[in-house]
Design an enzyme around this catalytic site. Structure first.
Site, PDB file in Angstrom:
ATOM      1  N   GLY A  59      62.876  67.848  45.102  1.00  0.00           N
ATOM      2  CA  GLY A  59      63.646  67.469  45.932  1.00  0.00           C
ATOM      3  C   GLY A  59      63.828  66.149  46.221  1.00  0.00           C
ATOM      4  O   GLY A  59      62.613  65.912  45.914  1.00  0.00           O
ATOM      5  N   ASN A  60      64.527  66.211  47.632  1.00  0.00           N
ATOM      6  CA  ASN A  60      64.030  64.819  48.115  1.00  0.00           C
ATOM      7  C   ASN A  60      64.645  63.609  46.716  1.00  0.00           C
ATOM      8  O   ASN A  60      64.340  62.931  45.991  1.00  0.00           O
ATOM      9  CB  ASN A  60      62.890  64.145  48.513  1.00  0.00           C
ATOM     10  CG  ASN A  60      63.037  62.380  49.404  1.00  0.00           C
ATOM     11  OD1 ASN A  60      62.434  61.922  49.186  1.00  0.00           O
ATOM     12  ND2 ASN A  60      64.250  62.728  50.393  1.00  0.00           N
ATOM     13  N   HIS A 105      67.054  61.224  44.094  1.00  0.00           N
ATOM     14  CA  HIS A 105      67.360  59.694  44.429  1.00  0.00           C
ATOM     15  C   HIS A 105      68.012  59.497  42.792  1.00  0.00           C
ATOM     16  O   HIS A 105      68.070  60.259  41.931  1.00  0.00           O
ATOM     17  CB  HIS A 105      66.131  58.844  44.510  1.00  0.00           C
ATOM     18  CG  HIS A 105      65.179  59.660  43.611  1.00  0.00           C
ATOM     19  ND1 HIS A 105      64.916  59.332  41.797  1.00  0.00           N
ATOM     20  CD2 HIS A 105      63.815  59.416  43.553  1.00  0.00           C
ATOM     21  CE1 HIS A 105      64.103  59.407  41.211  1.00  0.00           C
ATOM     22  NE2 HIS A 105      62.784  60.161  42.939  1.00  0.00           N
ATOM     23  N   GLY A 157      67.473  59.006  39.658  1.00  0.00           N
ATOM     24  CA  GLY A 157      66.192  59.022  38.840  1.00  0.00           C
ATOM     25  C   GLY A 157      66.392  60.657  38.376  1.00  0.00           C
ATOM     26  O   GLY A 157      66.632  61.162  37.471  1.00  0.00           O
ATOM     27  N   HIS A 158      66.289  61.530  39.731  1.00  0.00           N
ATOM     28  CA  HIS A 158      66.794  63.107  39.681  1.00  0.00           C
ATOM     29  C   HIS A 158      68.203  63.619  39.214  1.00  0.00           C
ATOM     30  O   HIS A 158      68.782  64.067  38.213  1.00  0.00           O
ATOM     31  CB  HIS A 158      66.728  63.682  40.711  1.00  0.00           C
ATOM     32  CG  HIS A 158      65.388  63.762  41.097  1.00  0.00           C
ATOM     33  ND1 HIS A 158      64.982  63.412  42.731  1.00  0.00           N
ATOM     34  CD2 HIS A 158      64.442  64.444  41.276  1.00  0.00           C
ATOM     35  CE1 HIS A 158      63.763  63.915  43.096  1.00  0.00           C
ATOM     36  NE2 HIS A 158      63.535  63.762  41.362  1.00  0.00           N
ATOM     37  N   GLN A 183      50.438  73.144  42.859  1.00  0.00           N
ATOM     38  CA  GLN A 183      49.562  71.533  41.931  1.00  0.00           C
ATOM     39  C   GLN A 183      49.617  70.658  43.705  1.00  0.00           C
ATOM     40  O   GLN A 183      49.420  69.288  42.625  1.00  0.00           O
ATOM     41  CB  GLN A 183      51.462  70.843  41.181  1.00  0.00           C
ATOM     42  CG  GLN A 183      51.936  70.936  42.506  1.00  0.00           C
ATOM     43  CD  GLN A 183      53.560  69.834  41.048  1.00  0.00           C
ATOM     44  OE1 GLN A 183      54.779  71.189  40.165  1.00  0.00           O
ATOM     45  NE2 GLN A 183      53.482  69.107  40.823  1.00  0.00           N
ATOM     46  N   ASP A 219      57.235  60.745  34.262  1.00  0.00           N
ATOM     47  CA  ASP A 219      55.850  61.369  34.398  1.00  0.00           C
ATOM     48  C   ASP A 219      55.668  61.940  33.465  1.00  0.00           C
ATOM     49  O   ASP A 219      55.867  62.958  32.339  1.00  0.00           O
ATOM     50  CB  ASP A 219      56.208  62.428  35.339  1.00  0.00           C
ATOM     51  CG  ASP A 219      56.112  62.460  36.753  1.00  0.00           C
ATOM     52  OD1 ASP A 219      55.520  62.274  37.466  1.00  0.00           O
ATOM     53  OD2 ASP A 219      57.564  62.582  37.452  1.00  0.00           O
ATOM     54  N   LEU A 240      61.846  54.695  40.525  1.00  0.00           N
ATOM     55  CA  LEU A 240      62.054  55.904  42.269  1.00  0.00           C
ATOM     56  C   LEU A 240      61.164  56.436  41.957  1.00  0.00           C
ATOM     57  O   LEU A 240      60.355  57.471  40.450  1.00  0.00           O
ATOM     58  CB  LEU A 240      63.667  55.293  41.679  1.00  0.00           C
ATOM     59  CG  LEU A 240      64.918  54.517  41.286  1.00  0.00           C
ATOM     60  CD1 LEU A 240      66.540  55.223  41.686  1.00  0.00           C
ATOM     61  CD2 LEU A 240      64.729  54.023  42.391  1.00  0.00           C
ATOM     62  N   SER A 248      59.933  59.685  44.754  1.00  0.00           N
ATOM     63  CA  SER A 248      60.593  60.680  46.625  1.00  0.00           C
ATOM     64  C   SER A 248      59.059  59.798  47.186  1.00  0.00           C
ATOM     65  O   SER A 248      59.238  59.930  48.090  1.00  0.00           O
ATOM     66  CB  SER A 248      60.268  62.095  46.659  1.00  0.00           C
ATOM     67  OG  SER A 248      61.033  62.109  45.378  1.00  0.00           O
TER      68      SER A 248
HETATM   69  P1  AMP Z   1      59.849  65.319  41.054  1.00  0.00           P
HETATM   70  O1  AMP Z   1      60.797  65.771  41.977  1.00  0.00           O
HETATM   71  O2  AMP Z   1      59.337  64.220  41.514  1.00  0.00           O
HETATM   72  O3  AMP Z   1      59.048  66.976  40.850  1.00  0.00           O
HETATM   73  O4  AMP Z   1      60.674  64.895  39.781  1.00  0.00           O
HETATM   74  C1  AMP Z   1      61.355  66.080  39.150  1.00  0.00           C
HETATM   75  C2  AMP Z   1      62.252  65.407  37.618  1.00  0.00           C
HETATM   76  O5  AMP Z   1      62.626  64.101  37.939  1.00  0.00           O
HETATM   77  C3  AMP Z   1      60.763  65.192  36.611  1.00  0.00           C
HETATM   78  O6  AMP Z   1      60.997  66.079  35.109  1.00  0.00           O
HETATM   79  C4  AMP Z   1      60.387  63.517  37.212  1.00  0.00           C
HETATM   80  O7  AMP Z   1      59.956  63.188  35.747  1.00  0.00           O
HETATM   81  C5  AMP Z   1      61.849  62.986  37.110  1.00  0.00           C
HETATM   82  N1  AMP Z   1      62.493  61.918  37.915  1.00  0.00           N
HETATM   83  C6  AMP Z   1      61.725  61.153  39.162  1.00  0.00           C
HETATM   84  N2  AMP Z   1      61.512  60.150  39.142  1.00  0.00           N
HETATM   85  C7  AMP Z   1      62.328  60.020  37.895  1.00  0.00           C
HETATM   86  C8  AMP Z   1      62.514  58.404  37.463  1.00  0.00           C
HETATM   87  N3  AMP Z   1      62.591  57.715  38.267  1.00  0.00           N
HETATM   88  N4  AMP Z   1      63.615  58.072  36.994  1.00  0.00           N
HETATM   89  C9  AMP Z   1      63.469  58.975  35.178  1.00  0.00           C
HETATM   90  N5  AMP Z   1      63.367  60.424  35.894  1.00  0.00           N
HETATM   91  C10 AMP Z   1      62.378  61.112  36.622  1.00  0.00           C
END
Ligand code: AMP
Length: 285
Positions: free
Chosen positions: A27-28, A30, A32-33, A57, A152, A186, A188
């Site tokens: 969540g949160n 952006h 990227g998501h 985690q 990641d 980007l 969160s």
């Molecule tokens: P998270 O919410 O941080 O667990 O991320 C969820 C998914 O979004 C994971 O597969 C991350 O690798 C991907 N993600 C997070 N930040 C970015 C970004 N800046 N660009 C591309 N994918 C991202």
């Protein structure tokens, strides 16, 4: 967009879909998501996102309690992007009893880099991703598609290896890192940065870019290149955990003959821990 919180309701909502594309998140959201959602919309007949801040985690001293939770805004963004179904379970929905069965990824891949500084992190990640895959894909008529960010990179490799070794009928898609105007990846967690820290934060991607440039220009002393950038970040007030050049395939230290490399970095700026990486192919330099 339909929103469900229980596994039963999720499976019910997926009854008439043959092939799902799935984007797991905490969540949160952006841009990227949202780039993952865009890619996911192009395959399958139902685009599913999940939002779940996974307690398994997070270490005891980490930011589970303060991790930004912005469900209403996230729902608006997912809706705008054309996501079909959001799975947003509570902890009790996903872990109705303590999750005592866990998935331990190969220590050679999971106990280095992020795993060294966040013990147990990838066990938590692999366990929740496997569980989410079971929830979303278990009854699918056709192979599924899951989308993960290269941001990641170690997590992406672990999920790819997990899917391969357990013969899961899922294609894992890697999506390039979305960056802000100044190169900052980007995240969160960028929201934790003060104005001053936000200006400084670009130094991490700059350090990775300098290392990548030097390697592509033929620099062979990888340890020396990284040590110089670690020192530079320290001088600027950062606390770096690691900056290192590894093989893309298995994150081990590269031999002279390895061409597909990745420079990865993690460092703390104030109370915020940032990670980033950049791919490179020194054969194509
Ligand atoms: P998270 O919410 O941080 O667990 O991320 C969820 C998914 O979004 C994971 O597969 C991350 O690798 C991907 N993600 C997070 N930040 C970015 C970004 N800046 N660009 C591309 N994918 C991202």
């Amino acid at each position: 967009m339909k929103i469900v919180s229980t596994v039963v309701d999720l499976r019910d909502a997926l009854r008439n879909s043959k092939s799902q594309s799935f984007v797991p998140t905490m969540g949160n959201l952006h841009a990227g998501h949202l780039s993952l959602i865009e890619q996911a919309r192009m395959v399958g007949d139902c685009c599913v996102a999940s939002i779940f801040v996974n307690p398994l985690q997070f270490g005891a001293n980490e930011d589970f309690g303060s991790y930004p939770r912005t469900m209403d805004r996230d729902c608006e963004l997912l809706e705008e992007k054309g996501c079909d179904l959001l799975f947003a379970p509570t902890i009790g929905d996903l872990y109705p009893e303590p999750q005592t069965f866990k998935l331990h990824p190969d220590p050679a891949l999971a106990d280095i880099l992020e795993g060294e500084f966040r013990p147990g992190f990838f066990t938590g990640v692999a366990t929740v991703v496997m569980k989410l895959f079971q929830c979303v894909f278990a009854h699918a008529a056709q192979p599924g598609h899951a989308f993960f960010g290269q941001k990641d990179f170690q997590q992406l490799l672990i999920v790819q290896r997990m899917v391969q070794q357990f013969a899961l009928p899922i294609t894992v898609h890697a999506v390039p890192t979305s960056r802000d105007f100044d190169g900052l990846a980007l995240s969160s967690r960028n929201g934790y940065l003060s104005q001053e820290e936000r200006r400084e934060a670009t130094a991490l991607s700059q350090a990775l870019e300098l290392i990548r440039g030097a390697v592509l220009a033929g620099g062979g002393d990888l340890e020396g290149l990284c040590a110089k950038q670690i020192e530079n970040l320290r001088t600027r007030g950062w606390q770096p955990d690691y900056l290192t050049v590894r093989r893309q395939a298995d994150l081990q230290r590269p031999a002279q003959s390895d061409t597909d490399l990745v420079v990865l970095g993690a460092a703390r700026l104030g109370r915020t821990r940032l990670i980033d990486n950049m791919l490179m192919n020194r054969g194509s330099a």
